[in-house]
Design a protein around this motif. Sequence first.
Motif, PDB file in Angstrom:
ATOM      1  N   ILE A  15      25.025   8.335  -1.418  1.00  0.00           N
ATOM      2  CA  ILE A  15      23.690   8.386  -0.809  1.00  0.00           C
ATOM      3  C   ILE A  15      22.703   8.885  -1.860  1.00  0.00           C
ATOM      4  CG2 ILE A  15      24.593   8.803   1.517  1.00  0.00           C
ATOM      5  CD1 ILE A  15      23.678  11.760   1.216  1.00  0.00           C
ATOM      6  N   GLY A  16      21.414   8.659  -1.597  1.00  0.00           N
ATOM      7  CA  GLY A  16      20.391   9.148  -2.511  1.00  0.00           C
ATOM      8  C   GLY A  16      19.235   8.159  -2.563  1.00  0.00           C
ATOM      9  N   TYR A  17      18.177   8.586  -3.192  1.00  0.00           N
ATOM     10  CA  TYR A  17      16.953   7.789  -3.246  1.00  0.00           C
ATOM     11  C   TYR A  17      17.173   6.517  -4.056  1.00  0.00           C
ATOM     12  CZ  TYR A  17      11.938   7.100  -2.936  1.00  0.00           C
ATOM     13  OH  TYR A  17      10.709   6.586  -2.630  1.00  0.00           O
ATOM     14  N   ARG A  18      16.333   5.525  -3.795  1.00  0.00           N
ATOM     15  CA  ARG A  18      16.351   4.293  -4.585  1.00  0.00           C
ATOM     16  C   ARG A  18      16.206   4.625  -6.076  1.00  0.00           C
ATOM     17  NH1 ARG A  18      11.716   0.104  -3.128  1.00  0.00           N
ATOM     18  NH2 ARG A  18      13.001  -0.065  -1.290  1.00  0.00           N
ATOM     19  N   GLY A  19      17.087   4.028  -6.873  1.00  0.00           N
ATOM     20  CA  GLY A  19      16.971   4.263  -8.316  1.00  0.00           C
ATOM     21  C   GLY A  19      17.896   5.358  -8.828  1.00  0.00           C
ATOM     22  N   ILE A  55      12.902  -8.985   6.055  1.00  0.00           N
ATOM     23  CA  ILE A  55      13.189  -8.311   7.329  1.00  0.00           C
ATOM     24  C   ILE A  55      12.074  -7.310   7.653  1.00  0.00           C
ATOM     25  CG2 ILE A  55      14.802  -6.793   8.565  1.00  0.00           C
ATOM     26  CD1 ILE A  55      17.040  -7.999   6.764  1.00  0.00           C
ATOM     27  N   PHE A  56      11.633  -6.566   6.650  1.00  0.00           N
ATOM     28  CA  PHE A  56      10.534  -5.613   6.886  1.00  0.00           C
ATOM     29  C   PHE A  56       9.288  -6.357   7.364  1.00  0.00           C
ATOM     30  CE2 PHE A  56      10.870  -1.047   5.652  1.00  0.00           C
ATOM     31  CZ  PHE A  56      12.237  -0.993   5.382  1.00  0.00           C
ATOM     32  N   THR A  57       9.061  -7.566   6.830  1.00  0.00           N
ATOM     33  CA  THR A  57       7.872  -8.321   7.217  1.00  0.00           C
ATOM     34  C   THR A  57       8.001  -8.858   8.641  1.00  0.00           C
ATOM     35  OG1 THR A  57       7.641  -8.992   4.930  1.00  0.00           O
ATOM     36  CG2 THR A  57       6.359 -10.243   6.533  1.00  0.00           C
ATOM     37  N   GLY A  63      13.215  -2.695  12.942  1.00  0.00           N
ATOM     38  CA  GLY A  63      14.222  -3.756  12.969  1.00  0.00           C
ATOM     39  C   GLY A  63      15.218  -3.575  11.845  1.00  0.00           C
ATOM     40  N   PHE A  64      14.699  -3.244  10.661  1.00  0.00           N
ATOM     41  CA  PHE A  64      15.593  -3.021   9.517  1.00  0.00           C
ATOM     42  C   PHE A  64      16.531  -1.850   9.783  1.00  0.00           C
ATOM     43  CE2 PHE A  64      16.542  -0.503   5.763  1.00  0.00           C
ATOM     44  CZ  PHE A  64      17.306  -1.418   5.055  1.00  0.00           C
ATOM     45  N   ARG A  65      15.988  -0.752  10.314  1.00  0.00           N
ATOM     46  CA  ARG A  65      16.814   0.455  10.536  1.00  0.00           C
ATOM     47  C   ARG A  65      17.916   0.177  11.565  1.00  0.00           C
ATOM     48  NH1 ARG A  65      16.073   2.868   5.927  1.00  0.00           N
ATOM     49  NH2 ARG A  65      13.903   3.303   5.487  1.00  0.00           N
ATOM     50  N   THR A  85      24.870   3.069  -0.227  1.00  0.00           N
ATOM     51  CA  THR A  85      24.045   2.960   0.987  1.00  0.00           C
ATOM     52  C   THR A  85      22.572   2.828   0.606  1.00  0.00           C
ATOM     53  OG1 THR A  85      23.793   5.360   1.109  1.00  0.00           O
ATOM     54  CG2 THR A  85      25.654   4.404   2.301  1.00  0.00           C
ATOM     55  N   GLY A  86      21.745   2.396   1.565  1.00  0.00           N
ATOM     56  CA  GLY A  86      20.302   2.323   1.324  1.00  0.00           C
ATOM     57  C   GLY A  86      19.704   3.725   1.299  1.00  0.00           C
ATOM     58  N   GLY A  87      18.617   3.881   0.559  1.00  0.00           N
ATOM     59  CA  GLY A  87      18.031   5.212   0.363  1.00  0.00           C
ATOM     60  C   GLY A  87      17.581   5.907   1.644  1.00  0.00           C
ATOM     61  N   GLY A  88      17.338   5.104   2.710  1.00  0.00           N
ATOM     62  CA  GLY A  88      16.839   5.711   3.942  1.00  0.00           C
ATOM     63  C   GLY A  88      17.895   5.835   5.029  1.00  0.00           C
ATOM     64  N   VAL A  89      19.153   5.611   4.696  1.00  0.00           N
ATOM     65  CA  VAL A  89      20.202   5.606   5.727  1.00  0.00           C
ATOM     66  C   VAL A  89      20.306   6.947   6.442  1.00  0.00           C
ATOM     67  CG1 VAL A  89      22.153   6.282   4.234  1.00  0.00           C
ATOM     68  CG2 VAL A  89      22.571   4.787   6.185  1.00  0.00           C
ATOM     69  N   ARG A 128      13.144  -7.881  -3.921  1.00  0.00           N
ATOM     70  CA  ARG A 128      14.122  -7.713  -2.841  1.00  0.00           C
ATOM     71  C   ARG A 128      13.728  -6.661  -1.823  1.00  0.00           C
ATOM     72  NH1 ARG A 128      19.730  -5.878  -4.204  1.00  0.00           N
ATOM     73  NH2 ARG A 128      19.704  -5.421  -1.992  1.00  0.00           N
ATOM     74  N   ARG A 129      13.021  -5.645  -2.292  1.00  0.00           N
ATOM     75  CA  ARG A 129      12.789  -4.503  -1.414  1.00  0.00           C
ATOM     76  C   ARG A 129      11.342  -4.404  -0.979  1.00  0.00           C
ATOM     77  NH1 ARG A 129      16.093  -2.073  -5.746  1.00  0.00           N
ATOM     78  NH2 ARG A 129      18.103  -1.584  -4.807  1.00  0.00           N
ATOM     79  N   PRO A 130      11.117  -3.782   0.183  1.00  0.00           N
ATOM     80  CA  PRO A 130       9.737  -3.553   0.601  1.00  0.00           C
ATOM     81  C   PRO A 130       9.071  -2.590  -0.369  1.00  0.00           C
ATOM     82  CG  PRO A 130      11.252  -2.317   1.970  1.00  0.00           C
ATOM     83  CD  PRO A 130      12.096  -3.175   1.081  1.00  0.00           C
ATOM     84  N   PRO A 131       7.761  -2.700  -0.512  1.00  0.00           N
ATOM     85  CA  PRO A 131       7.081  -1.869  -1.509  1.00  0.00           C
ATOM     86  C   PRO A 131       6.929  -0.429  -1.057  1.00  0.00           C
ATOM     87  CG  PRO A 131       5.500  -3.217  -0.343  1.00  0.00           C
ATOM     88  CD  PRO A 131       6.838  -3.555   0.236  1.00  0.00           C
TER      89      PRO A 131
HETATM   90  C1  S3P Z   1      15.090   2.008   1.442  1.00  0.00           C
HETATM   91  C2  S3P Z   1      15.884   1.828   0.335  1.00  0.00           C
HETATM   92  C3  S3P Z   1      16.515   0.535   0.021  1.00  0.00           C
HETATM   93  C4  S3P Z   1      16.660  -0.351   1.256  1.00  0.00           C
HETATM   94  C5  S3P Z   1      15.374  -0.444   2.000  1.00  0.00           C
HETATM   95  C6  S3P Z   1      14.827   0.911   2.418  1.00  0.00           C
HETATM   96  C7  S3P Z   1      14.503   3.342   1.684  1.00  0.00           C
HETATM   97  O1  S3P Z   1      17.782   0.753  -0.527  1.00  0.00           O
HETATM   98  O2  S3P Z   1      17.660   0.118   2.103  1.00  0.00           O
HETATM   99  O3  S3P Z   1      14.466  -1.087   1.154  1.00  0.00           O
HETATM  100  O4  S3P Z   1      14.022   3.592   2.800  1.00  0.00           O
HETATM  101  O5  S3P Z   1      14.545   4.184   0.760  1.00  0.00           O
HETATM  102  P1  S3P Z   1      18.046   1.257  -2.048  1.00  0.00           P
HETATM  103  O6  S3P Z   1      18.090   2.753  -1.990  1.00  0.00           O
HETATM  104  O7  S3P Z   1      19.366   0.662  -2.380  1.00  0.00           O
HETATM  105  O8  S3P Z   1      16.938   0.724  -2.858  1.00  0.00           O
END
Ligand code: S3P
Length: 178
Positions: A15-19, A55-57, A63-65, A85-89, A128-131
């Motif tokens: 787990i952890g933030y994007r990047g 999906i975000f759009t 919906g994404f969550r 996992t995604g950064g917001g899981v 790929r990802r929402p801004p």
């Molecule tokens: C998100 C991070 C993304 C992806 C989505 C939302 C977030 O995953 O799940 O765009 O909320 O931080 P990565 O952490 O793999 O970029």
Amino acid sequence: MSEKAKSKSSRIYLIGYRGTGKSTLARLLAEHLGWSWLDADAVLEERAGQSIRQIFTTEGEAGFRARETAVLRELSLLVNHVFATGGGVVLSEENRRRLRESGHVIWLKANADTLWRRLQDDATSGDRRPPLTVGGLAEIQELLRIREPLYRACADLEIETVNRTPQELVLDIARQLE
Ligand code: S3P
């Protein structure tokens, strides 16, 4: 070993933030352990037949969550897997509980400045990802402020990633999990 402990030791969630390098490390750690690995966002996109950005759009963040929670439920049944996992899981209480109960959870950490630099260098991120980072560094700082307590609440291990190679991190994680 109890059934619960056995089940927890057959899965690793990064787990952890994007990047923070979750996907790269999931692959390397799985190779090191002789396990399989999956990127939860990639599974989600495959199931949906759309990119996360689409999906975000079309469905909004809610919906994404909901999709993210369904995918985690599915992945948590597999054994001998490392998951990126995604950064917001961790935003969902249900997900946090599932992560903690079904696997070892490793929080990959980096400071906001480093993340901002890495994300600017990542050309695929925008497609790929929402801004999430339209707000730049300030937005990353704000999201970290909200999310760090949630990452911490799930994590069995906290791993600092800045100025460390993926190979160093894999060995460190494997040693600490022994
Ligand atoms: C998100 C991070 C993304 C992806 C989505 C939302 C977030 O995953 O799940 O765009 O909320 O931080 P990565 O952490 O793999 O970029």
